[in-house]
Scaffold this motif. Sequence first.
Motif, PDB file in Angstrom:
ATOM      1  N   UNK A   1       1.775  -1.262   5.713  1.00  0.00           N
ATOM      2  CA  UNK A   1       2.836  -1.492   4.199  1.00  0.00           C
ATOM      3  C   UNK A   1       1.807  -1.704   3.582  1.00  0.00           C
TER       4      UNK A   1
ATOM      5  N   UNK B   1      -0.868   0.220   3.515  1.00  0.00           N
ATOM      6  CA  UNK B   1      -1.428   1.485   3.651  1.00  0.00           C
ATOM      7  C   UNK B   1      -0.729   2.622   2.864  1.00  0.00           C
ATOM      8  N   UNK B   2       0.432   2.312   2.300  1.00  0.00           N
ATOM      9  CA  UNK B   2       1.133   3.544   2.042  1.00  0.00           C
ATOM     10  C   UNK B   2       0.997   1.939   0.502  1.00  0.00           C
ATOM     11  N   UNK B   3       1.331   1.257  -0.196  1.00  0.00           N
ATOM     12  CA  UNK B   3       0.698   0.933  -1.323  1.00  0.00           C
ATOM     13  C   UNK B   3      -1.143   0.936  -1.689  1.00  0.00           C
ATOM     14  N   UNK B   4      -1.330   1.612  -0.281  1.00  0.00           N
ATOM     15  CA  UNK B   4      -3.109   1.688  -1.267  1.00  0.00           C
ATOM     16  C   UNK B   4      -2.787   3.506  -1.465  1.00  0.00           C
TER      17      UNK B   4
ATOM     18  N   UNK C   1      -0.308  -7.513  -4.488  1.00  0.00           N
ATOM     19  CA  UNK C   1       1.613  -7.173  -4.914  1.00  0.00           C
ATOM     20  C   UNK C   1       2.268  -6.831  -3.484  1.00  0.00           C
ATOM     21  N   UNK C   2       1.767  -7.035  -2.073  1.00  0.00           N
ATOM     22  CA  UNK C   2       2.371  -6.489  -0.813  1.00  0.00           C
ATOM     23  C   UNK C   2       1.971  -8.106   0.115  1.00  0.00           C
TER      24      UNK C   2
ATOM     25  N   UNK D   1      -0.369   5.196  -2.931  1.00  0.00           N
ATOM     26  CA  UNK D   1       0.225   4.492  -4.030  1.00  0.00           C
ATOM     27  C   UNK D   1      -0.620   4.033  -5.092  1.00  0.00           C
ATOM     28  N   UNK D   2      -1.807   4.116  -4.938  1.00  0.00           N
ATOM     29  CA  UNK D   2      -2.699   3.586  -5.498  1.00  0.00           C
ATOM     30  C   UNK D   2      -2.678   2.133  -6.241  1.00  0.00           C
ATOM     31  N   UNK D   3      -2.442   1.187  -4.884  1.00  0.00           N
ATOM     32  CA  UNK D   3      -2.789   0.439  -5.055  1.00  0.00           C
ATOM     33  C   UNK D   3      -4.763  -0.174  -4.820  1.00  0.00           C
ATOM     34  N   UNK D   4      -4.800  -1.036  -5.715  1.00  0.00           N
ATOM     35  CA  UNK D   4      -6.634  -0.420  -4.923  1.00  0.00           C
ATOM     36  C   UNK D   4      -6.128  -2.514  -3.961  1.00  0.00           C
TER      37      UNK D   4
ATOM     38  N   UNK E   1      -4.879  -4.809  -5.578  1.00  0.00           N
ATOM     39  CA  UNK E   1      -3.993  -5.266  -5.999  1.00  0.00           C
ATOM     40  C   UNK E   1      -2.617  -5.049  -4.182  1.00  0.00           C
ATOM     41  N   UNK E   2      -3.206  -4.829  -3.684  1.00  0.00           N
ATOM     42  CA  UNK E   2      -2.520  -4.839  -2.128  1.00  0.00           C
ATOM     43  C   UNK E   2      -1.965  -6.085  -2.045  1.00  0.00           C
TER      44      UNK E   2
END
Lengths: 262, 241
Positions: free
Chosen positions: A161, A163-166, A178-179, A168-171, A174-175
């Motif tokens: 999850x 990896x997916x967040x990153x 937010x995750x 999608x542009x998350x630093x 932020x990953x």
Amino acid sequence: MELFKAFMLTLASFFIVFVIISIFYLFTALSYGTLIIEYLLSQQILLALWVSISSSTIVMLISLLFGVPTAWLLANKDFKNKGLLETLIVDVPHSFPPGVIGTTYLFMFQTTSPIGTLLQNLGISLVNTFWAMILVKTFISAPFLIGILTMRFRSLRETELEVIAKSLGASEFKTFYTITLPLSKNAIVGGSARCWARALGEVAGTIVFAGAIIPGITQTMPAIIVFEAQTSLPASLTLALILATISITILILFKILSERNQ
Amino acid sequence: MVTVKLKEIGKNFGEVKIINGVNWEILKGELMVLVGPSGCGKTTLLKIILGVLDPDNGEIYFNQKLMNKVSISERNVGFVPQNFGLFPHLNVNENIGYGLKMRNIPKNKIEMLTNKFIGMLKLEGLGLRATNQLSWGQRQRVALARALAIEPSLLLLDEPLSAVDWASRKEITDEINRMQKRLRITTIYVTHDINEAFEIGDRIAVMHDGKIEQCDRAECLIKTPKSNFIAAYLKNRRVGK
């Protein structure tokens, strides 16, 4: 198969009964009703309760501050001898007798040691202080939180999850924010509860390094219980009942908080 | 929309060679299928392109830009993993809008774009649902919408049908085909199923033992397989396309 089930069930039942009897036997102290009231009105006991609870809460907060990044590092970064480091940080403190830790710190921070001398030159003396108690308790309790969090962060890593967040542009931050953190709420609450409970119950290391005799500063409830056990068993049992009731109540609150997060 | 070019990509895990000198080009707007038996290195190669894994050697280009040192969050690659990877603590709307939020796009625009992809992928009325209340097909469409919402330069789909029930497979392959043709996003679709590969791809790259053995149109693969492995592998194919 039936034999296997019966075998497992029998051993599990023995253990469950053993634990339940141990916990509930404590409540026989309810027969010392007047003693309970007397202790609850005693300033020394109230101060010891305050020291116990406040020090455990501070230890929990310090463990969170340093434990979350430590667990994140152990779960997410691959480096040489990581297994060894994890054993040192998480497993070894579990197996160390707390009295040994107290002795080690006493030796490390005495005025003749390099660290002790350095601190003394800075006007800091740690031995027999509230912060000595915090230090011992943190060493013993933080691994409970770090162990649980490392497992959770590691299982999250396997879900990809983050990896997916990153992707999608998350630093990285932020990953994490937010995750990782929202999906680790239960582990954080559960780990904090265990850390807090372990810190509350700690006694041997505190007695050795912090003295545990100055009311309102280093004297904790577990220390009084241990000292009382040598002279008056009813007094010791009554104090243990008071501490256990408060401890169980707070752990139940942690549990409710954890279930609310699910 | 980019052309992806891999030059001599190699990756070892300890002593084991997983990717062994891959040279491969995916054209702008193309739907490329990467197919091969389990354990041949497909997912590892996909992770190298995505930026999760660094290659031990070789170069990755998006158009003419060398991407080796570009972080995963800056590659602008939409990724749909095998298990969809939906964020369980976010609802459908929040999942789709996640990438937009990370790009600091204003709230009203996120809402507008989320609604656009909800409509495009036929997810109307599901925006406030928790992801565990969705069917497999719906989850797959949310994952696709989330990957598309960031307007990716490249879309990576890792075995997108592996966690999907048989009834939803046709619906999802049709959806992917329709989206890809409509948006013309360069897409790499990974599968171990040769039939799925023939049904969906413009071109098909067959991977074996860490190498791309052949990359061609379906009919060329059938007519002129370049190795015994490919000829044998294609025999597993159902007769059809």
